[in-house]
Design a protein around this motif. Structure first.
Motif, short mmCIF file in Angstrom:
data_model
loop_
_atom_site.label_atom_id
_atom_site.label_comp_id
_atom_site.label_asym_id
_atom_site.label_seq_id
_atom_site.Cartn_x
_atom_site.Cartn_y
_atom_site.Cartn_z
N ALA A 28 0.86 -1.18 0.00
CA ALA A 28 0.00 0.00 0.00
C ALA A 28 0.90 1.23 0.00
O ALA A 28 1.92 1.26 0.69
N LEU A 29 0.49 2.23 -0.78
CA LEU A 29 1.25 3.47 -0.84
C LEU A 29 0.36 4.65 -0.49
O LEU A 29 -0.85 4.62 -0.75
N VAL A 30 0.96 5.68 0.06
CA VAL A 30 0.24 6.90 0.40
C VAL A 30 -0.15 7.62 -0.89
O VAL A 30 0.67 7.78 -1.79
N GLN A 31 -1.39 8.04 -0.94
CA GLN A 31 -1.90 8.81 -2.06
C GLN A 31 -2.41 10.15 -1.52
O GLN A 31 -3.27 10.15 -0.64
N LEU A 39 -4.30 5.69 2.02
CA LEU A 39 -3.47 4.57 1.58
C LEU A 39 -4.30 3.71 0.65
O LEU A 39 -5.47 3.43 0.94
N THR A 40 -3.68 3.28 -0.44
CA THR A 40 -4.34 2.33 -1.33
C THR A 40 -3.36 1.21 -1.65
O THR A 40 -2.15 1.43 -1.73
N TRP A 41 -3.89 0.01 -1.80
CA TRP A 41 -3.07 -1.15 -2.15
C TRP A 41 -2.75 -1.02 -3.64
O TRP A 41 -3.65 -1.06 -4.47
N GLN A 42 -1.47 -0.88 -3.97
CA GLN A 42 -1.05 -0.63 -5.35
C GLN A 42 -0.56 -1.88 -6.08
O GLN A 42 -0.73 -2.00 -7.27
N GLY A 60 -4.51 5.15 10.61
CA GLY A 60 -5.08 4.58 11.82
C GLY A 60 -6.19 3.57 11.57
O GLY A 60 -6.67 2.95 12.50
N LYS A 61 -6.61 3.39 10.32
CA LYS A 61 -7.69 2.45 9.99
C LYS A 61 -7.13 1.26 9.23
O LYS A 61 -6.32 1.42 8.32
N GLY A 62 -7.58 0.08 9.59
CA GLY A 62 -7.11 -1.13 8.92
C GLY A 62 -5.66 -1.41 9.26
O GLY A 62 -5.01 -0.67 10.01
N ILE A 63 -5.15 -2.47 8.69
CA ILE A 63 -3.77 -2.86 8.97
C ILE A 63 -2.80 -1.82 8.43
O ILE A 63 -1.93 -1.32 9.14
N ALA A 64 -2.96 -1.46 7.16
CA ALA A 64 -2.05 -0.49 6.55
C ALA A 64 -2.12 0.85 7.27
O ALA A 64 -1.09 1.48 7.52
#
Length: 154
Positions: A28-31, A39-42, A60-64
């Motif tokens: 996941a990368l910061v967008q 964060l989105t899984w890329q 703070g939300k989810g694992i990432a």
């Protein structure tokens, strides 16, 4: 400004999955999005569907999101024992990819977390503290444009 070599993260995801026998590896990368970062899984390897591409997480939300916010690795050896079933909606990547044992590490760019590397299995108790530590040591310090460990540089 130095030209950074193009880094093939998809190839690296595939190599990590094969090398460590994971069922799933994703990054996941910061967008940047309207003055707040998401964060989105890329990238993913071993995915069972394309749902990971639609997951958007806030710090703070989810694992990432938790790994991004704290800058600390996170290990969940047994999803069924460690997360209440009613709370699974907070972990969309676990649900989407049917993960049962997983870990995630922050990816640093300088002094900021810019991404999260997640690895996991679809069977319980496959990733314990020892295996997770071996994985972290095995990938080394540098990971493309990122550092896989917090590093102090002069």
């Amino acid at each position: 400004m130095k030209n950074q070599p193009i880094y093939n993260y998809q190839r690296e995801m595939d190599k990590l999955r094969t090398r460590f026998h994971f069922d799933f590896v994703s990054m996941a990368l910061v967008q940047p999005a309207e003055d707040r970062f998401v964060l989105t899984w890329q990238y993913a390897s071993g995915n069972i569907n394309e749902r990971y591409k639609r997951i958007v997480l806030h710090s703070g939300k989810g694992i990432a999101g938790m790994v991004f916010k704290t800058g600390k690795p996170m290990l969940i050896p047994n999803v069924n024992a460690d997360i209440e079933s009613r709370d699974l909606y907070n972990y969309p990547i676990i649900v989407a990819e049917q993960l049962k044992s997983l870990g995630a590490i922050p990816l640093w760019e300088g002094t900021r977390v810019m991404g999260v590397l997640l690895v996991g299995y679809r069977k319980e108790n496959m990733l314990d503290q020892k295996a997770f530590a071996s994985f972290q040591e095995g990938i080394g310090t540098e990971f493309g444009a990122f550092y896989a460990k917090e590093v102090s540089r002069p």
